[in-house]
Design an enzyme around this catalytic site. Sequence first.
Site, PDB file in Angstrom:
ATOM      1  N   HIS A   1       0.815  -1.210   0.000  1.00  0.00           N
ATOM      2  CA  HIS A   1       0.000   0.000   0.000  1.00  0.00           C
ATOM      3  C   HIS A   1       0.854   1.268   0.000  1.00  0.00           C
ATOM      4  CE1 HIS A   1      -3.318  -2.513   2.223  1.00  0.00           C
ATOM      5  NE2 HIS A   1      -3.313  -2.741   0.918  1.00  0.00           N
ATOM      6  N   PRO A   2       1.812   1.438  -0.916  1.00  0.00           N
ATOM      7  CA  PRO A   2       2.629   2.651  -0.895  1.00  0.00           C
ATOM      8  C   PRO A   2       1.779   3.898  -1.118  1.00  0.00           C
ATOM      9  CG  PRO A   2       2.972   1.453  -2.948  1.00  0.00           C
ATOM     10  CD  PRO A   2       2.163   0.560  -2.053  1.00  0.00           C
TER      11      PRO A   2
END
Length: 543
Positions: free
Chosen positions: A484-485
């Site tokens: 989930h950058p």
Amino acid sequence: MTSTTSNATDPYELVTAASAAFSEPVPADVDVVIVGGGPAGCVLAARLSADPHRQVLLLEAGDTTGAEHASQVPGLAFSLLTGQNAWPDVTEPQTALHNRPVYLAQGRGLGGGSSMNMMAWFRGHPEDFNGWARSGATGWGWNDVAGTFDVIEEREPRTGRAGQRGVIAVTPARDVSALPLAFLAGADAAGMPITTDFNGDVREGAGLFASNIREGRRDSTVTAYLAPALHRPNLHVRNGVTVSRIHLTQGHATGVLAQTPGGTVTVTAKKVIVTAGAIRTPQLLMLSGIGAAAHLHERGISPVIDLPGVGQNLQDHPMITPMWSVIDGSPLANTVGEAEQSAYTLARRGPLATLSQAGAIFRTDPDLAAPDVQMTLTLLGLDDTGQLRPDPVITAALSVLAPTSRGTVRLRPDDPGGQPVIDPRYLTTDHDMAALRAGLRHIERVFRSGPLKNAIGQALSITDFADDDELDSFIRNNAGTEWHPSGTCRMGTSPGTVVDPDTLLVHGTDNVHIADSSVMPTITRGNIQAPVIMIAERASTRI
């Protein structure tokens, strides 16, 4: 896009029928070019092309359409984490993880992550968005964004709320197997609250997850947003096209330079919207001369706008995945046989029609303002090579929801246009390590409670959950990411921000917008697909 003569109304059939046009020559002149066909790009393409007088071009680097069989079947999601559906991104060696690099799967192809992720649907916590507003992203507090989620979600009445018409299906888990139900009973026995809706009034405790699954099939932004718009002659979708630069004159973009299978082309556009995600959005800006001037000079790029915040503030949900052997019950990987295949083919039911069924969101310290840990119960296990284990195991995928570690995305010295230098600096703060350590102990207590304790054996890699040193060793040897950058082009008005919160314009430009996870000031608590779609929906009314 060239209109299709198909009479199909099934979204997957609509995409397949239109896909021949995805490889046609790229238009040379449009009103709006959208760079990146992931969740946000599909939303914006559908919304902005609703105006028939606006020529909209959506460019996606990946070749997949989101209509492939593996993308349709929820139970096959783990097979999409490698191969043509994902960018082969790997982080720099992580100092807090014994210098291990971490594989960071990012969606590649139309739909991006929405076409290959685990489909769990979390709006996030109100405190996330109120925190955005306090940090300078005015207009993005919970009361500002809550109504947009209502526009997005199509909910069934049996969620406990009234039925709700929207765009993308948000449905409760069905055909729930015995082990997730045993987990919920164990959570109740251990004193953890039970919630019926993680997106409702009670956002913490243990419960069944909502997913973007419609009648047993993945409901991605390709099927929910893009497919119904593909008949529009003013919408042009092209895949297999990589944008390598935004053409800028001072702060004004005149178009983009793109690499296509047929060669390099220039597209003239009145507006450029970048929706390439938290890794490739800052990379494209830097390749175009927007970023920290010193870094750009080092890479041989002439700065156009000195914006040091580009590529800073990288956040992600670090994750640890302890496994337990199963002695009573059948996890997903050990359940799918001929009968289950038939159940899916004939009725779209059974284990292939679902994936993330249950889990928990909780506070490791009751004095915290909001939950800080999430656990997803996964009815399978992966070995050290990322392959499915053949033995029956269940996994407690445990992640830090509000990490304080911050990293960077930078251009590679020898190949600025290649894979960027990704350094999330996972678990480099005591806060993040303490949250995982406490989260492991909470979950172990649940696993030793209620009927679940009779269904599972011992934890496979941890012998003593009370031993800090053993837990720390396990975390540092095994921790990875929930993929989930976020946050690398954060919105706000203070120094270090990149995007104006009112217009989503890149600071110093008058027609370059960003609308993806990179604009988040801080990562949201939970899987980020729903907030990304919310950002794109709100962007469509502001651009």
